[in-house]
Each structure stands twice: as structure tokens, then as C-alpha cells.
Write an enzyme that holds these catalytic residues in place. Sequence first.
Site, PDB file in Angstrom:
ATOM      1  N   ASP A  83      -5.591  -8.546   9.277  1.00 48.10           N
ATOM      2  CA  ASP A  83      -5.119  -9.177   8.053  1.00 48.10           C
ATOM      3  C   ASP A  83      -3.607  -9.380   8.134  1.00 48.10           C
ATOM      4  OD1 ASP A  83      -5.608 -10.344   5.638  1.00 48.10           O
ATOM      5  OD2 ASP A  83      -5.388  -8.505   4.486  1.00 48.10           O
ATOM      6  N   HIS A 122       3.885 -14.409  -2.237  1.00 48.31           N
ATOM      7  CA  HIS A 122       3.255 -13.135  -2.553  1.00 48.31           C
ATOM      8  C   HIS A 122       4.115 -11.972  -2.044  1.00 48.31           C
ATOM      9  CE1 HIS A 122       0.170  -9.952  -2.735  1.00 48.31           C
ATOM     10  NE2 HIS A 122       0.420  -9.712  -1.460  1.00 48.31           N
ATOM     11  N   ARG A 139      11.399  -3.375  -4.590  1.00 46.45           N
ATOM     12  CA  ARG A 139      12.736  -3.123  -4.042  1.00 46.45           C
ATOM     13  C   ARG A 139      13.824  -3.987  -4.667  1.00 46.45           C
ATOM     14  NH1 ARG A 139       9.169  -3.153   0.187  1.00 46.45           N
ATOM     15  NH2 ARG A 139       9.471  -5.388   0.410  1.00 46.45           N
ATOM     16  N   SER A 146     -14.382  -6.202   1.986  1.00 47.33           N
ATOM     17  CA  SER A 146     -13.700  -7.502   1.991  1.00 47.33           C
ATOM     18  C   SER A 146     -14.797  -8.556   2.003  1.00 47.33           C
ATOM     19  CB  SER A 146     -12.815  -7.660   3.233  1.00 47.33           C
ATOM     20  OG  SER A 146     -11.847  -6.634   3.281  1.00 47.33           O
ATOM     21  N   THR A 167      -2.425 -12.606   1.155  1.00 50.61           N
ATOM     22  CA  THR A 167      -2.611 -13.168  -0.175  1.00 50.61           C
ATOM     23  C   THR A 167      -1.813 -14.457  -0.350  1.00 50.61           C
ATOM     24  OG1 THR A 167      -2.831 -10.925  -0.969  1.00 50.61           O
ATOM     25  CG2 THR A 167      -2.525 -12.629  -2.637  1.00 50.61           C
TER      26      THR A 167
END
Lengths: 431, 431
Positions: free
Chosen positions: B136, B143, B152, B270, B363
Site C-alpha cells: 500500500d 491526503h 505536525r 481490505s 488514500t
Amino acid sequence: MPATWVPNVDPASEFSLANIPFGIISTPADSSPHPAVAIGSSVLDLKVLAAEPDFGKVFPSLQDGAHVFSANSLNAFAALGRPVHRQVRKDIQELLSEGTAHAAFLRDNAALRERALLPQRGVKMHLPMEIGDYTDFYAGRHHAYFLGVMFRGPQNALQPNYTHLPVGYHGRASSVVVSGTPVRRPWGQILLDPAAEPKVPTTAPCRRLDIELELGCFLCKPNEMGTPVGVDEAEEHIFGYVLLNDWSARDIQTWEYVPLGPFNSKNFCSTISPWVVLADALEPFRTKGIENETELQDYLREAREDNVLDIRLEVDITTPEGDTTTISRTSAKNLMWSFPQMIAHHSLGGCPMRTGDLLGSGTISGTEASERGSLLEISEGGKKDIMLCGMDTRRFLKDGDTISIRGRCGGEGERVGFGDCVGRIYSAIQR
Amino acid sequence: MPATWVPNVDPASEFSLANIPFGIISTPADSSPHPAVAIGSSVLDLKVLAAEPDFGKVFPSLQDGAHVFSANSLNAFAALGRPVHRQVRKDIQELLSEGTAHAAFLRDNAALRERALLPQRGVKMHLPMEIGDYTDFYAGRHHAYFLGVMFRGPQNALQPNYTHLPVGYHGRASSVVVSGTPVRRPWGQILLDPAAEPKVPTTAPCRRLDIELELGCFLCKPNEMGTPVGVDEAEEHIFGYVLLNDWSARDIQTWEYVPLGPFNSKNFCSTISPWVVLADALEPFRTKGIENETELQDYLREAREDNVLDIRLEVDITTPEGDTTTISRTSAKNLMWSFPQMIAHHSLGGCPMRTGDLLGSGTISGTEASERGSLLEISEGGKKDIMLCGMDTRRFLKDGDTISIRGRCGGEGERVGFGDCVGRIYSAIQR
């Protein structure tokens, strides 16, 4: 353990009658990979045995030995489950014992012996299992601590989650190879000067190529998606063990691993020893792992305390000039998490695990300088020369170096070992 | 694109003659999973076709169609390579066109039509590929930026490596399931109060269950260990695409993921859409991805600029009460790294990739609030209610919720889509 009638079984052999490890071989007579066991300096070809009419009498627990032992991996045998592995190992031990009840089947059958009992050096070893998924844990606390001190200092050496759960990551199943497979030095993105800003990488062959001394564990029993494995049932899911060298590219790792973990630094090659030592063969060598003072979550609490294996591990490096130095001697007991705990954690959320899945322990290091399982540790972060025989030194691996890992338990005449886990470094490809 | 003689192909169908996606079905007449293609609201059973004596005349590029189309996955077909996929798709388009040269084979053969052309709702869909390894990536820059800001702040939103390499991690192949498979809410270790010291986790069902809207890419052509795939050759390694919902347990992820990356937060399930849309079917929808201003390493520089796909993506949530709300509308072009770049990077160090391997894009989110590919983003870190039809709200998923992802390209009469990628949340198991 009774004596064996098999000729030339050295009392020092790691393939004693007390072992009977399973592997996948091809032979001069049969180039299609198939199952065998090791005994002394020989292998016993199980496909040849299973084709005999009386096979079912000697191995009554195997309903379909011809099918299981003509497969090109041990998965079909593993899937039969622990009780069958236990019985088949006993049946083989009995078959190879001096006073065997089945002397006519093999011991006194010269024609079959000649076809089934072959010198190890005359057969080729293959990957023993078809690996669905490979997961690498980080259960060697001394290793994790040592690296933590190096990166973050002694106050924050271990991450807060470390003592609460067996930290692990998904590895790359396609990159697991059997002992002897050449190891190509990987290219990767590397920060030549990690302190410089802005950080601009270079694409180059790895300069900090390392080893990781690990124990690998193959699963036999699957769990369904959504159904966790209880920690005290996990032992029934373990087929057996191999040695594992999880070759690591430290310079690639440093640059790539935040925030999603190691990737190209690990997926170029992982070497395993060729023989799967059955869980039952290692039962006598159980012991207590590294103490974890943290109060564990219920699902990680084991009924038994002797949850790790005291396997003596050694790492040799042989230079291109042929000089060999043992650079580490430690024990597989240096783990803070057991494989049953890893399995219970891995499946906690319902992750399905399959027959043939491989779990790595993470690097195994002891507390002493002579007991470290990676060059990164032995060279103290690549800052100190490791002195080798032949007036040579290393911090990381050079092209032409060969790393050989051995693992052994038990004394003369009943020794249990894995066979060598060997890999030689070849120069990076030309680009 | 010519018209098709197949009855009831709605001009709005995503399975137009311009698509011809491949999947694995089982049927009332044949419960063994086998290949098919979708056309309108029907499927064409390729195993039935391949058993016909004249099959070789209609599909001259398939030397062994009976073998390839009786397999229980598309791997054997995929392994034949892009030129064969291209030709077979063309042959099927020709076979299903009004003016087909092979009218006698299928169009005018009522007996065969009845056996081979079946209503989609009467067949069961299976996982289309046998997945060796699943990786992945994290190529959706918007995203990654949004999450980075959340964790952060805007100054350090993206890690320094983000624009230099396609960040990715090894996923869990065993946990990939086909659309419609129930999704069990996972248990996991969770920090109920992340700010409290010392950090002591609880074992509990996930409370922040999320989706990740992704595009999945299946590989057809393997590379040997040690041999990287060039970025401009990588297209030949791509079999086709599916929609991918990489269900994520955010509370489990936060606690477990340092330092080795996501693990149990991702490996419980998934979901992929059932039909593999061939790379050739998506050629007309190529476009330029998100601009990357960083100077790329040579191995990531592509000759072509239109390196991503403009697929319209939609995410629906249906509550247990049956109310459906579309919570995101975006495009698969919102990637900063292309699949050829991911393949070139993945194999840079020599990692072997195999036919059937699955790559996830990461994503996919656009820049607007309505274009976000995860609930974590839509609810701004779980802090804001997402308003649903039926006076309901969500921050994360509730038991009984159903998520459905759709992906479509092209206009009426020549639409190309994937079929639904659906999963319903079931309550965590009792422990």
C-alpha cells in the site's frame, strides 16, 4: 534416543535421530522439488518412500502420503496439523532406529535404500514452504534497546508501546529465499549527509549493508478472518522453525522508514535455512525469555513460562579472501515476546493467518558485545571497526562477503540443528 | 464504439462495450470459481466459451484458452501479458458487437448464449486474483498533507522524503477480500487517553473505524529478484485496476505504528471491487497527476506526463436505518505518484514482484472538503460531525453502516466502471 542404523551419522551431527527436520529437495533422479527429512549427512526422500506399497503400514497416520509427499512444498504436510507431524516424526525415528519394527521396509531393503537414502551433498535444497504472508517482529529486546539508545538516548530507548505489544510489520513474502541464494547489493535512495538541509537523496548502491540474526517460525494451522487465536492455543498453529537472516540496507532504511516503516531496506532479500525443525523437536529446549515487567493485556498472558527456545546461535563472516571469523554467539532465548504471543497479537483484530505463513522474531542480541545480532550493533552504529581474521576489518558488508548462521541445541548424539543459513553478497547491478 | 447485440445494456451502464472488465464468478451451473467478463447487466462466462470447439477461431491469440479460463483466478490470463489482454479484449468486443464476424459462434447460437450469457445478479463474485504480496502506497498528496497538518502542523506536514520517493509499506495479502464480504470491527490495543502518562493501553473494539478510498493496481508481469523495472517499462507490468477500500482502525494505528508502521490497524480487512478493469480500457482517461516540484531521481522520471487516471470516485455511506449519503466525490487523478513510479521504486533494490501482486495507491483526496477519501479527514480528526441524510451524524463508522465506493469514467454508451466496492460493518466479536 536409540541409535540409528543409517551409516555415517556423526555424533556431532545436528541432524541426529532426535531432530528429523523436513525440507524440500530435488535429486539427480527426480528434478521436481519434493519433501525429505535430514538424517546425519544423508536425506531420506519421502516421495520415494510414499510410492512404496507398504508405506501406509509404516505411516498409518498419513491417509494420503503419496499426495502430501509429492507436493513441491511442505504446506500440504503442515496443514495436517501438529498431532500428525508428531506421529510422522516418531514413525520416521522408529523407521531409522536400529531395532526398527519395520526393518524389511527400508533397513533391509537395499534397492529402496539406494533410491531413498541419498547423500545431502548430492541433492539441491529449495524453499521449504509456499509463503503466503511474511511478518517480521521486533521481539529481541536487547536489540531494540541498543538501537533505541543509538537513535534516541537511554532515557527514551524503547518506544512506549514496546513492552505492551509485540511490535511487528508486514514483510515481503516474495523476497524470502533459501540458503545459498546469491544476495545482490541493493540500490536505493540514500542521504549521503543526513545532517544537511534541505535533505536531498542520492540513488546509489547501499553502503551500509547489514544482517539480522533471527529465528523464523512457520505456521501450520490457519485462523478464519475475524477469529483471533488465543495465546495458549497458538502453539497448535506452529509447524516449525528456521534460521532467518533478514538482510537490511541501513542507509536506505534511515531515509525511507518514517512514517510507514521499513520498505526497500528490507524487501530485496531474506534468507532462511533449508530445513524446518518441527516444533516438537525443540520442545526439550524451552526456557524463559527476557523478563517483561509491564503488566500484560489479558490476551498476551501465557499459562506457561518457558515460552522461548534456547537455541545456540552463531554468525560467521567469510571474506572474499576466504578467512572466516565468528562475529556473534548468542541464544534464541533473548526474546521478550514468544511466538504464541506474536500469533495472538497478530490475529487480535481478526487478521487471517494461513498455513505456510512465516513470522520472524526480530533481531536476536544478547546483552554482551560478543552477542549482537547485527553489524549495526557490533560496529556501534558503524563507528567502530569489527576485527576479522586475516587482518581485515568490517563495519558493514563488502561485496564477496559470505554470512553463515548456525543454530543448534542439545548434546552429542541427540543434537538438533537447522543446517546452514548462508548468503554471499554480490555487487550491485550496473545501471 | 459500435453497438452491442447483448440485450438490456443500459446506455448508463459502467459495463459498456468500451469496458470489458474481467472477474471470477461461480454460477448455478458451475460452482467452481472461473473467469468471466461483464457486459451491461450480464456476465459472459469465459469458461463456457472456451469449452466450445470453435473458441480458437474467435480467440486466435489464446493458445490454451481452456486452461486459462478454467482457472479459479485471473493470474494465468494476466501472466500472458499486455499484448494478449489487449487482443482478447478486442476479440470479446468484436464478438459482442452488432455486426460481429462471429455471429454464428454466440449471437446466433441460442443454446450457447443461454449457458454463457448470464444475469449478473445470478452469479457470485470471488476475489479476482491470487494475491502474492500486497503493498500500500501513500501517493495521495492532499491526503498526506491533510494528515500531516493534523499531526505536525502545516510547516512540517509532509515528511522530508515524501516528495522524493513514493512512500509505501507492505500490507497483508491474506486480508484482501472481494466486495460484499462482511467487515468485522477489530479489537486492538488502544490508548483511551493518549495524553496520559505513563501510557497504558486498553484492549477494546476499535472506536475510530475508518475507510480509505484507494485505487488498486494488479500486476501481470513479474521481475526477477535483483532486476529493477524501469519506470517507462512499468506500464507493461500492469494488468488492470480495481477500487480498494483499505479499512483502517485509527485508534489502534496511533498506538502501534511507531517505529515500524501500521500493522493490526490495517490487516483485519481490505475490500476490492470484483471486476479488474484492464489497463487498456482506461487508456482514454489518462491525465496529469498532482505536480511535484521536487527534482526527481532519474529512475522516477517518466517520459509521459499523463501518468494518472481521471476516474470519478464516489463514497456512499448507508446507515443501519437504510439512509444513504454520498460523503465524498473526487478523482483518482489526485495522486502525486503514478503506478509506474511506484513499481520502479518498489523494485529499485531488486525486490521481486509477481503476477497477481496488488498495489494500493494510498488514500485519494482532493483539495476541497467534499473531496476527502477518509472519515478522519472529513470529520477533521474526529472532531466534527459529518451530517448524514436521515438526521444522523458520524465521525467514524458505526456497526451496521455500509460503505459503497464507485468509480467511473467516460460518458453514456461508452462508460467504464468497476462495479461496487461494498462492505458492511459487523459488531466486534464477544471476548
